[in-house]
Scaffold this active site. Structure first.
Site, short mmCIF file in Angstrom:
data_model
loop_
_atom_site.label_atom_id
_atom_site.label_comp_id
_atom_site.label_asym_id
_atom_site.label_seq_id
_atom_site.Cartn_x
_atom_site.Cartn_y
_atom_site.Cartn_z
N HIS A 17 5.05 5.22 -4.77
CA HIS A 17 3.85 4.53 -4.27
C HIS A 17 2.79 5.58 -3.97
CE1 HIS A 17 1.98 1.21 -1.57
NE2 HIS A 17 1.09 2.19 -1.67
N HIS A 19 -1.66 6.51 -4.45
CA HIS A 19 -3.02 6.16 -4.88
C HIS A 19 -3.67 7.41 -5.46
CE1 HIS A 19 -2.84 2.29 -2.71
NE2 HIS A 19 -2.05 2.97 -1.90
N ARG A 21 -6.64 7.05 -7.43
CA ARG A 21 -8.06 6.71 -7.63
C ARG A 21 -8.49 7.03 -9.06
NH1 ARG A 21 -7.07 4.09 -2.98
NH2 ARG A 21 -7.37 5.34 -1.12
N ASN A 45 -5.02 -0.62 -7.00
CA ASN A 45 -6.13 -1.17 -6.19
C ASN A 45 -7.42 -0.37 -6.37
OD1 ASN A 45 -5.01 1.00 -4.73
ND2 ASN A 45 -5.70 0.18 -2.77
N LYS A 101 1.99 -5.71 -8.29
CA LYS A 101 1.76 -5.42 -6.88
C LYS A 101 1.11 -6.63 -6.22
CE LYS A 101 1.26 -3.00 -3.07
NZ LYS A 101 0.63 -1.75 -2.74
N HIS A 138 2.73 -5.41 -0.56
CA HIS A 138 2.07 -4.95 0.68
C HIS A 138 2.39 -6.03 1.71
CE1 HIS A 138 -1.10 -2.75 2.99
NE2 HIS A 138 -0.92 -3.84 3.72
N HIS A 176 5.79 0.77 1.79
CA HIS A 176 5.48 1.46 3.05
C HIS A 176 5.97 0.71 4.29
CE1 HIS A 176 2.11 -1.21 2.43
NE2 HIS A 176 1.46 -0.39 1.64
N LEU A 221 -2.94 1.84 6.65
CA LEU A 221 -2.33 0.52 6.70
C LEU A 221 -1.03 0.53 5.90
CD1 LEU A 221 -5.46 -1.77 6.35
CD2 LEU A 221 -3.97 -1.55 8.35
N ASP A 249 2.53 6.86 -0.37
CA ASP A 249 1.29 6.14 -0.03
C ASP A 249 0.14 7.09 0.27
OD1 ASP A 249 -0.33 3.94 0.20
OD2 ASP A 249 0.20 3.53 2.28
N HIS A 253 -9.50 9.25 0.64
CA HIS A 253 -10.84 8.65 0.76
C HIS A 253 -11.82 9.79 0.97
CE1 HIS A 253 -9.76 4.37 1.15
NE2 HIS A 253 -8.69 4.79 1.79
N ALA A 265 -8.90 2.83 5.71
CA ALA A 265 -7.48 3.11 5.96
C ALA A 265 -6.93 3.98 4.84
CB ALA A 265 -6.70 1.81 6.03
C1 NCD Z 1 -4.38 2.35 0.83
C2 NCD Z 1 -5.66 2.71 0.08
O1 NCD Z 1 -6.53 3.35 0.67
O2 NCD Z 1 -5.76 2.39 -1.10
N1 NCD Z 1 -4.59 2.59 2.23
C3 NCD Z 1 -3.63 2.79 3.16
O3 NCD Z 1 -3.97 2.91 4.34
N2 NCD Z 1 -2.37 2.88 2.84
C4 NCD Z 1 -4.03 0.94 0.53
C5 NCD Z 1 -2.66 0.54 0.95
O4 NCD Z 1 -1.65 1.00 0.42
O5 NCD Z 1 -2.58 -0.30 1.87
ZN ZN Z 2 -0.70 2.20 -0.68
#
Ligand code: NCD
Ligand code: ZN
Length: 347
Positions: A17, A19, A21, A45, A101, A138, A176, A221, A249, A253, A265
């Site tokens: 898991h 991200h 981007r 996402n 997902k 999620h 998560h 989150l 996870d 950002h 988050a």
């Molecule tokens: C994730 C994100 O920023 O894409 N943020 C997070 O706090 N984990 C989204 C997610 O997995 O909830």
């Molecule tokens: Zn995530």
């Protein structure tokens, strides 16, 4: 007492898991992830989300170009109320797509296109199960009256448990996991239900968000929970149970989006994911369980081979950058400016 180990060598791990981007942040995040993991399930996402096999193929090629040849991106397609059974059939034909997902609409970053009422999607869930794909969830309710710290437990009761009862053959990953209730649900649900656990939920409890002031870089989150929940996660991760495995996870950002009156988050950990997990397992005197959690349990759940290569970690201090530059923006990593106890051996 046994002597402390100064190094660990494990089958090259997978991140189930993450991200990554797109664009310049992806260049950085993919490089950090590929330095540690042989494969990773990259979350869909984006804005707009990765909903179809065709979109996933484009995204996968971008990731592969950024990560280099020693890394295999795996993808989960973003489920919406409009996802059709034909898309599920197409997804099953593509080796890089391992599941769908489920984001409850509004639950987290870029989840607006998510699902309003997951229990209305039963035929689709049956199709996902029949095609031997996995549902990544999620697991937080978006019901506004529910306390933010209870969202996971309430979602399990209202949605996940009924879903598992209705379609028991559907393989589910509770992504998560952050609570005692999540750990218990996974333990009670048999081999078809598993959970990923992040490094930050193993290392931190909710006090970290308020340590000396409001700390946006500790906000993610599902939100960090009480110490007793962290203890339950530690027991699940470090106890060698096959239904729990690694999903960082890591969620970068831009700094400005975190340090804001309405901060996003997400915690960035890809720069040190394995080093942080090693710290956790070391503190629990469970370094011998790290390989199962990081390299075997996830692959076994997904029915994929263990990786051929190895990863070596050493007890050697490394200071984390205060900030990573990614094109025009900056990303503040977990432990920014602080020292980690473990390092990759090849660094
Ligand atoms: C994730 C994100 O920023 O894409 N943020 C997070 O706090 N984990 C989204 C997610 O997995 O909830
Ligand atoms: Zn995530």
């Amino acid at each position: 007492m046994m002597a402390k180990r100064d190094s660990v060598s494990i089958t090259r791990p997978d991140d189930w898991h993450v991200h990554l981007r797109r664009g310049e942040i992806m260049e950085m995040a993919a490089r950090h992830t590929a330095a540690r993991f042989a494969r990773a399930m990259v979350m869909p996402n984006l804005s707009p989300p990765v909903r179809t096999v065709a979109e996933a193929r484009v995204y996968r090629d971008e990731i592969a170009a950024a990560a280099g040849k020693n890394f295999q991106p795996l993808l989960s397609l973003y489920l919406t109320g409009d996802t059709g059974r034909d898309e599920v059939a197409r997804a099953a034909e593509d080796d890089a797509i391992v599941g769908f997902k489920l984001y409850p609409a509004g639950a987290t970053t870029n989840s607006d296109a998510g699902v309003r009422d997951p229990l209305k999607l039963m035929p689709l869930m049956e199709e996902i199960a029949a095609r031997k794909l996995v549902l990544q969830v999620h697991a937080e309710t978006t019901a506004p009256e529910v306390d933010v710290f209870d969202r996971e437990a309430v979602f399990i009761e209202r949605v996940l448990a009924p879903l598992h009862r209705e379609v028991p053959e559907l393989k589910i990953v509770l992504e998560h996991a952050t609570t005692i209730e999540a750990v218990q649900f996974v333990r009670d649900s048999g081999a078809g239900v598993a959970a990923t656990i992040t490094a930050h939920h193993l290392l931190l409890n909710r006090n970290e968000m308020f340590r000396g002031g409001l700390r946006p870089h500790a906000y993610c989150l599902p939100v960090l929970k009480r110490e007793r929940h962290r203890r339950a996660l530690l027991e699940a991760a470090c106890g060698g149970e096959p239904s729990f495995f690694l999903g960082s996870d890591s969620a970068p950002h831009p700094r400005g989006a975190k340090e804001s009156a309405c901060g996003c988050a997400g915690i960035y950990t890809a720069h040190a994911a394995m080093e942080l997990y090693a710290e956790v397992f070391d503190a629990m005197d469970a370094l011998d369980k790290l390989e199962g959690f990081a390299s075997h349990h996830g692959a076994d759940f997904y029915g994929m081979p263990h990786n051929a290569g190895r990863l070596e970690l050493r007890r050697k201090a490394r200071t984390v950058e205060r900030v990573y530059a990614a094109g025009d923006c900056e990303v503040v990593p977990l432990r920014a400016g602080q020292t980690l106890a473990w390092s990759l051996a090849q660094e």
